[in-house]
Design a protein around this motif. Structure first.
Motif, PDB file in Angstrom:
ATOM      1  N   ASP A   1      70.847 -71.045  76.741  1.00 37.45           N
ATOM      2  CA  ASP A   1      69.429 -71.465  76.343  1.00 37.45           C
ATOM      3  C   ASP A   1      69.459 -72.055  74.825  1.00 37.45           C
ATOM      4  OD1 ASP A   1      67.877 -70.320  78.766  1.00 37.45           O
ATOM      5  OD2 ASP A   1      68.954 -68.501  78.389  1.00 37.45           O
ATOM      6  N   THR A   2      68.505 -72.712  74.624  1.00 38.22           N
ATOM      7  CA  THR A   2      68.219 -73.170  73.308  1.00 38.22           C
ATOM      8  C   THR A   2      67.088 -72.423  72.927  1.00 38.22           C
ATOM      9  OG1 THR A   2      66.966 -75.047  73.723  1.00 38.22           O
ATOM     10  CG2 THR A   2      69.137 -75.452  73.600  1.00 38.22           C
ATOM     11  N   ASN A   3      66.525 -72.544  71.555  1.00 37.73           N
ATOM     12  CA  ASN A   3      65.395 -71.992  71.194  1.00 37.73           C
ATOM     13  C   ASN A   3      64.114 -72.525  71.737  1.00 37.73           C
ATOM     14  OD1 ASN A   3      65.528 -74.156  69.546  1.00 37.73           O
ATOM     15  ND2 ASN A   3      65.266 -73.416  67.681  1.00 37.73           N
ATOM     16  N   ARG A   4      64.219 -73.856  72.336  1.00 44.44           N
ATOM     17  CA  ARG A   4      62.862 -74.650  73.012  1.00 44.44           C
ATOM     18  C   ARG A   4      62.969 -74.141  74.639  1.00 44.44           C
ATOM     19  NH1 ARG A   4      64.552 -80.477  71.889  1.00 44.44           N
ATOM     20  NH2 ARG A   4      66.460 -79.481  71.682  1.00 44.44           N
ATOM     21  N   ARG A   5      61.951 -73.866  74.868  1.00 44.34           N
ATOM     22  CA  ARG A   5      61.736 -73.454  76.393  1.00 44.34           C
ATOM     23  C   ARG A   5      62.156 -74.471  77.271  1.00 44.34           C
ATOM     24  NH1 ARG A   5      58.001 -69.777  79.648  1.00 44.34           N
ATOM     25  NH2 ARG A   5      57.806 -71.076  81.463  1.00 44.34           N
ATOM     26  N   GLY A   6      62.773 -74.449  78.295  1.00 53.93           N
ATOM     27  CA  GLY A   6      63.341 -75.338  79.218  1.00 53.93           C
ATOM     28  C   GLY A   6      64.233 -76.375  78.798  1.00 53.93           C
ATOM     29  N   VAL A   7      64.665 -76.458  77.705  1.00 58.48           N
ATOM     30  CA  VAL A   7      66.146 -77.112  77.257  1.00 58.48           C
ATOM     31  C   VAL A   7      67.308 -76.303  77.068  1.00 58.48           C
ATOM     32  CG1 VAL A   7      66.664 -78.359  75.227  1.00 58.48           C
ATOM     33  CG2 VAL A   7      64.260 -78.296  75.787  1.00 58.48           C
ATOM     34  N   TYR A   8      68.251 -76.763  77.574  1.00 58.99           N
ATOM     35  CA  TYR A   8      69.586 -76.254  77.735  1.00 58.99           C
ATOM     36  C   TYR A   8      70.735 -76.958  77.171  1.00 58.99           C
ATOM     37  CZ  TYR A   8      66.816 -73.519  81.060  1.00 58.99           C
ATOM     38  OH  TYR A   8      65.969 -72.629  81.618  1.00 58.99           O
ATOM     39  N   ARG A   9      71.855 -76.386  76.671  1.00 56.80           N
ATOM     40  CA  ARG A   9      72.931 -76.805  76.346  1.00 56.80           C
ATOM     41  C   ARG A   9      74.344 -76.380  76.958  1.00 56.80           C
ATOM     42  NH1 ARG A   9      71.257 -76.421  70.674  1.00 56.80           N
ATOM     43  NH2 ARG A   9      70.708 -78.596  69.843  1.00 56.80           N
ATOM     44  N   ALA A  10      75.056 -77.217  76.967  1.00 58.16           N
ATOM     45  CA  ALA A  10      76.491 -76.782  77.970  1.00 58.16           C
ATOM     46  C   ALA A  10      77.341 -75.927  76.888  1.00 58.16           C
ATOM     47  CB  ALA A  10      77.502 -77.990  77.953  1.00 58.16           C
ATOM     48  N   SER A  11      77.757 -74.868  77.702  1.00 57.66           N
ATOM     49  CA  SER A  11      78.425 -73.581  76.914  1.00 57.66           C
ATOM     50  C   SER A  11      79.967 -74.532  76.543  1.00 57.66           C
ATOM     51  CB  SER A  11      78.860 -72.492  77.788  1.00 57.66           C
ATOM     52  OG  SER A  11      77.577 -71.669  77.420  1.00 57.66           O
ATOM     53  N   PRO A  12      80.902 -73.862  75.985  1.00 52.94           N
ATOM     54  CA  PRO A  12      82.143 -74.384  75.722  1.00 52.94           C
ATOM     55  C   PRO A  12      82.939 -74.620  77.094  1.00 52.94           C
ATOM     56  CG  PRO A  12      81.864 -72.875  74.056  1.00 52.94           C
ATOM     57  CD  PRO A  12      80.624 -72.735  75.023  1.00 52.94           C
ATOM     58  N   ARG A  13      83.672 -75.702  77.279  1.00 56.35           N
ATOM     59  CA  ARG A  13      84.215 -76.069  78.384  1.00 56.35           C
ATOM     60  C   ARG A  13      85.539 -75.027  78.550  1.00 56.35           C
ATOM     61  NH1 ARG A  13      84.858 -82.208  78.977  1.00 56.35           N
ATOM     62  NH2 ARG A  13      85.370 -81.729  81.141  1.00 56.35           N
ATOM     63  N   ARG A  14      85.707 -74.643  79.900  1.00 58.19           N
ATOM     64  CA  ARG A  14      86.830 -73.760  80.287  1.00 58.19           C
ATOM     65  C   ARG A  14      87.876 -74.677  80.808  1.00 58.19           C
ATOM     66  NH1 ARG A  14      82.147 -71.106  81.199  1.00 58.19           N
ATOM     67  NH2 ARG A  14      82.015 -69.016  80.848  1.00 58.19           N
ATOM     68  N   PRO A  15      88.959 -74.354  80.336  1.00 54.74           N
ATOM     69  CA  PRO A  15      90.350 -75.108  80.764  1.00 54.74           C
ATOM     70  C   PRO A  15      90.679 -74.633  82.134  1.00 54.74           C
ATOM     71  CG  PRO A  15      91.091 -73.644  78.850  1.00 54.74           C
ATOM     72  CD  PRO A  15      89.598 -73.530  79.099  1.00 54.74           C
ATOM     73  N   VAL A  16      91.045 -75.593  83.061  1.00 60.13           N
ATOM     74  CA  VAL A  16      91.417 -75.210  84.499  1.00 60.13           C
ATOM     75  C   VAL A  16      92.716 -76.311  84.866  1.00 60.13           C
ATOM     76  CG1 VAL A  16      90.698 -75.388  86.772  1.00 60.13           C
ATOM     77  CG2 VAL A  16      88.959 -74.838  85.130  1.00 60.13           C
TER      78      VAL A  16
ATOM     79  N   ARG B   1      69.111 -71.167  85.944  1.00 54.20           N
ATOM     80  CA  ARG B   1      69.377 -69.999  85.799  1.00 54.20           C
ATOM     81  C   ARG B   1      70.644 -69.180  86.069  1.00 54.20           C
ATOM     82  NH1 ARG B   1      67.396 -69.507  81.465  1.00 54.20           N
ATOM     83  NH2 ARG B   1      68.022 -67.477  81.460  1.00 54.20           N
ATOM     84  N   SER B   2      70.854 -69.641  87.297  1.00 49.41           N
ATOM     85  CA  SER B   2      72.647 -69.144  87.730  1.00 49.41           C
ATOM     86  C   SER B   2      73.449 -69.656  86.922  1.00 49.41           C
ATOM     87  CB  SER B   2      72.707 -69.410  89.138  1.00 49.41           C
ATOM     88  OG  SER B   2      72.014 -68.957  89.926  1.00 49.41           O
ATOM     89  N   MET B   3      73.480 -70.867  86.301  1.00 50.88           N
ATOM     90  CA  MET B   3      74.662 -71.425  85.771  1.00 50.88           C
ATOM     91  C   MET B   3      74.436 -70.797  84.153  1.00 50.88           C
ATOM     92  SD  MET B   3      74.282 -75.502  86.416  1.00 50.88           S
ATOM     93  CE  MET B   3      74.706 -76.142  88.074  1.00 50.88           C
ATOM     94  N   VAL B   4      73.273 -70.395  83.745  1.00 54.83           N
ATOM     95  CA  VAL B   4      73.198 -69.746  82.275  1.00 54.83           C
ATOM     96  C   VAL B   4      73.803 -68.139  82.351  1.00 54.83           C
ATOM     97  CG1 VAL B   4      71.588 -68.616  80.937  1.00 54.83           C
ATOM     98  CG2 VAL B   4      71.010 -70.836  81.634  1.00 54.83           C
ATOM     99  N   GLN B   5      73.632 -67.651  83.685  1.00 55.78           N
ATOM    100  CA  GLN B   5      74.023 -66.355  83.812  1.00 55.78           C
ATOM    101  C   GLN B   5      75.494 -66.329  84.180  1.00 55.78           C
ATOM    102  OE1 GLN B   5      71.891 -64.700  87.555  1.00 55.78           O
ATOM    103  NE2 GLN B   5      70.450 -63.743  86.050  1.00 55.78           N
ATOM    104  N   TRP B   6      76.027 -67.370  84.391  1.00 56.65           N
ATOM    105  CA  TRP B   6      77.550 -67.698  84.680  1.00 56.65           C
ATOM    106  C   TRP B   6      78.234 -68.081  83.302  1.00 56.65           C
ATOM    107  CZ3 TRP B   6      76.657 -71.514  89.430  1.00 56.65           C
ATOM    108  CH2 TRP B   6      76.254 -70.503  90.512  1.00 56.65           C
ATOM    109  N   GLY B   7      77.425 -68.476  82.450  1.00 56.63           N
ATOM    110  CA  GLY B   7      77.900 -68.868  81.092  1.00 56.63           C
ATOM    111  C   GLY B   7      78.196 -70.288  80.821  1.00 56.63           C
ATOM    112  N   VAL B   8      77.953 -71.249  81.893  1.00 55.64           N
ATOM    113  CA  VAL B   8      78.101 -72.655  81.688  1.00 55.64           C
ATOM    114  C   VAL B   8      77.194 -73.405  81.097  1.00 55.64           C
ATOM    115  CG1 VAL B   8      80.003 -72.625  83.758  1.00 55.64           C
ATOM    116  CG2 VAL B   8      77.508 -73.373  84.050  1.00 55.64           C
TER     117      VAL B   8
END
Length: 141
Positions: A59-74, A49-56
């Protein structure tokens, strides 16, 4: 924070294999490493949930399933700081090959734009060649 590192590494590995990550799968894999304790699933859920709040993660439309957000260049100092932290987490004898620098599963939110030769002048790293075309980065003693 080894628990966070293991959770991030396993999240990155699941995302890399499947394109999405189920919280239940992550709970099982983290539980295999840290033991079947009632606190493990709660801690994993809080990290996710912290990773979701940080934007990394997103959430998907299915409960408990997550996708990666676009990668940030570093790059530059921030990339060196992330790599230094990762190397510290691997222990004194841990090193990363040039492939691992760019694709370590724990660094899944980031697009690492750093090459081993760029780390050579930095006082915290030792870079050496192993074989014909593999560079290894380690922390200096």
């Amino acid at each position: 924070y080894p628990f966070f590192l293991d959770t991030a590494r396993l999240t990155g590995r699941l995302l890399g294999l499947q394109g999405e990550m189920k919280l239940q799968q992550l709970d099982l894999r983290v539980g295999e490493l840290w033991g079947d304790r009632p606190t493990v699933p709660r801690a994993v859920q809080r990290i996710v949930r912290s990773m979701v709040q940080w934007g990394v993660l997103s959430d998907t439309n299915r409960r408990g399933v997550y996708r990666a957000s676009p990668r940030r260049p570093v790059e530059g100092n921030l990339a060196a700081l992330l790599l230094e932290g990762l190397l510290h987490s691997q222990g004194k004898d841990g090193g990363l090959t040039s492939e691992q620098l760019l694709g370590h599963p724990a660094l899944f939110p980031f697009e690492m734009n750093v090459r081993p030769y760029e780390l050579m002048p930095r006082p915290e790293f030792t870079v050496f060649r192993q074989g014909v075309d593999t560079d290894v980065v380690m922390l200096k003693d």
